[in-house]
Design a protein around this motif. Sequence first.
Motif, PDB file in Angstrom:
ATOM      1  N   TYR A  84       0.838  -1.207   0.000  1.00  0.00           N
ATOM      2  CA  TYR A  84       0.000   0.000   0.000  1.00  0.00           C
ATOM      3  C   TYR A  84       0.872   1.256   0.000  1.00  0.00           C
ATOM      4  CZ  TYR A  84      -2.874   3.768   1.891  1.00  0.00           C
ATOM      5  OH  TYR A  84      -3.479   4.989   2.096  1.00  0.00           O
ATOM      6  N   TYR A  85       1.841   1.309   0.911  1.00  0.00           N
ATOM      7  CA  TYR A  85       2.696   2.489   1.004  1.00  0.00           C
ATOM      8  C   TYR A  85       3.585   2.640  -0.236  1.00  0.00           C
ATOM      9  CZ  TYR A  85       1.488   3.656   5.826  1.00  0.00           C
ATOM     10  OH  TYR A  85       0.826   4.056   6.957  1.00  0.00           O
ATOM     11  N   MET A  86       4.050   1.544  -0.776  1.00  0.00           N
ATOM     12  CA  MET A  86       4.879   1.641  -1.977  1.00  0.00           C
ATOM     13  C   MET A  86       4.065   2.185  -3.148  1.00  0.00           C
ATOM     14  SD  MET A  86       8.035   0.850  -1.356  1.00  0.00           S
ATOM     15  CE  MET A  86       8.874   0.237  -2.817  1.00  0.00           C
ATOM     16  N   GLY A  87       2.805   1.791  -3.240  1.00  0.00           N
ATOM     17  CA  GLY A  87       1.950   2.336  -4.290  1.00  0.00           C
ATOM     18  C   GLY A  87       1.734   3.832  -4.119  1.00  0.00           C
ATOM     19  N   MET A  88       1.566   4.263  -2.861  1.00  0.00           N
ATOM     20  CA  MET A  88       1.419   5.687  -2.579  1.00  0.00           C
ATOM     21  C   MET A  88       2.699   6.439  -2.934  1.00  0.00           C
ATOM     22  SD  MET A  88       0.645   7.504   1.105  1.00  0.00           S
ATOM     23  CE  MET A  88      -0.877   6.576   1.326  1.00  0.00           C
ATOM     24  N   ALA A  89       3.838   5.832  -2.598  1.00  0.00           N
ATOM     25  CA  ALA A  89       5.122   6.484  -2.830  1.00  0.00           C
ATOM     26  C   ALA A  89       5.427   6.634  -4.312  1.00  0.00           C
ATOM     27  CB  ALA A  89       6.232   5.693  -2.143  1.00  0.00           C
ATOM     28  N   VAL A  90       5.120   5.620  -5.105  1.00  0.00           N
ATOM     29  CA  VAL A  90       5.446   5.704  -6.530  1.00  0.00           C
ATOM     30  C   VAL A  90       4.584   6.751  -7.220  1.00  0.00           C
ATOM     31  CG1 VAL A  90       3.856   3.948  -7.443  1.00  0.00           C
ATOM     32  CG2 VAL A  90       6.069   4.299  -8.539  1.00  0.00           C
ATOM     33  N   ASN A  91       3.365   6.961  -6.763  1.00  0.00           N
ATOM     34  CA  ASN A  91       2.519   8.006  -7.341  1.00  0.00           C
ATOM     35  C   ASN A  91       3.084   9.394  -7.046  1.00  0.00           C
ATOM     36  OD1 ASN A  91       0.565   6.468  -8.639  1.00  0.00           O
ATOM     37  ND2 ASN A  91      -0.646   6.209  -6.768  1.00  0.00           N
ATOM     38  N   GLN A  92       3.756   9.544  -5.915  1.00  0.00           N
ATOM     39  CA  GLN A  92       4.394  10.822  -5.602  1.00  0.00           C
ATOM     40  C   GLN A  92       5.713  10.977  -6.352  1.00  0.00           C
ATOM     41  OE1 GLN A  92       4.710  11.338  -1.404  1.00  0.00           O
ATOM     42  NE2 GLN A  92       2.519  11.114  -1.048  1.00  0.00           N
TER      43      GLN A  92
END
Length: 330
Positions: A84-92
């Motif tokens: 979940y956090y990695m998906g959030m991070a890649v969008n940023q």
Amino acid sequence: MGDRKGNKTASPGKITRPAVSGIFARERLFTMLDNGQGKPVTWVSGPAGSGKTTLVASYVDAKDLPCLWYQVDEGDRDVAAFFYYMGMAVNQAAPRKRKSLPLLAPEYLADLSAFTRRYFENFSDLLPRPFVIVFDNYQEAPEDSPFHDVVRDGLSVLPEGIQVIFLSRAKIPKTLTRLQVSGSISSIGWDDMQFTRDESAELLRLRGCDRLSEDGFNDLQERTQGWAAGLILMAETAKAAGGALSAPRDLGRQEVFDYFAGEILDKTDGETREFLLKTAFLPKIAVSVAERLTDSTRADQILSGLNRNHYFTERHASGTAVYQYHPLFR
């Protein structure tokens, strides 16, 4: 965290790159990090306060490298949260290629390895090149968590141009042994992280503590052994006393004790704390001596664990196991 220096957006602390400013740029170690770009993984290790996070954060800033920063903690026992956090991070990190990556649903757990590889293949397609992924405080990941296997499987499919940097107090874990054997990991260890005499002098100057006699400086360097936190603690104490370090052995004792208490004593079990309090006064200690002094049958296990996790404990190469604590720890 941001995709470029100066372009930061609000995000949870778990995926926020530390902000650094006014620090001493360690060009010697920057060169080592540059040289490590020929390998997909760099492992940076050293005890608490050795400057690992500051080093890499200042490096990606200085080189203007796009970066994803991930703070590892106990919560990564739940690998679904990791995805979940990695998906959030890649969008940023790549806002122009905004795309939702899949969450880890229960039906994927039957073949977690396959899900991980597909996830990281899609993940890496969204990232610019070159790109740096940093896993900070990797030693905090629970040993029995599938998180380690997920990271290993993810690394196996990352393409050229994406470098992964691990920051840890511990040595390279068994899950990454294959990469180590194949020569795919470059390492920066405690011997490298220690400040040289010239680096210590420059750090003290930047901290406003440059009125130091040659003998005083030699004493300080010997006592801290190039440990960044020790140098800074003593420099800050000296600044409060007017900027002079006339008697380094009398400065910073309470601050150093408080640091060790917070980083080691408060994070170890009762048996280890008692062991340290009974043995820390010795300049060197053999396992057999530690056993007699503490009445502990786990002396070897405790000392090897402190050494393995960079808890200011060095093991000397000899026929028998002999350990030495950092001078400031004593």
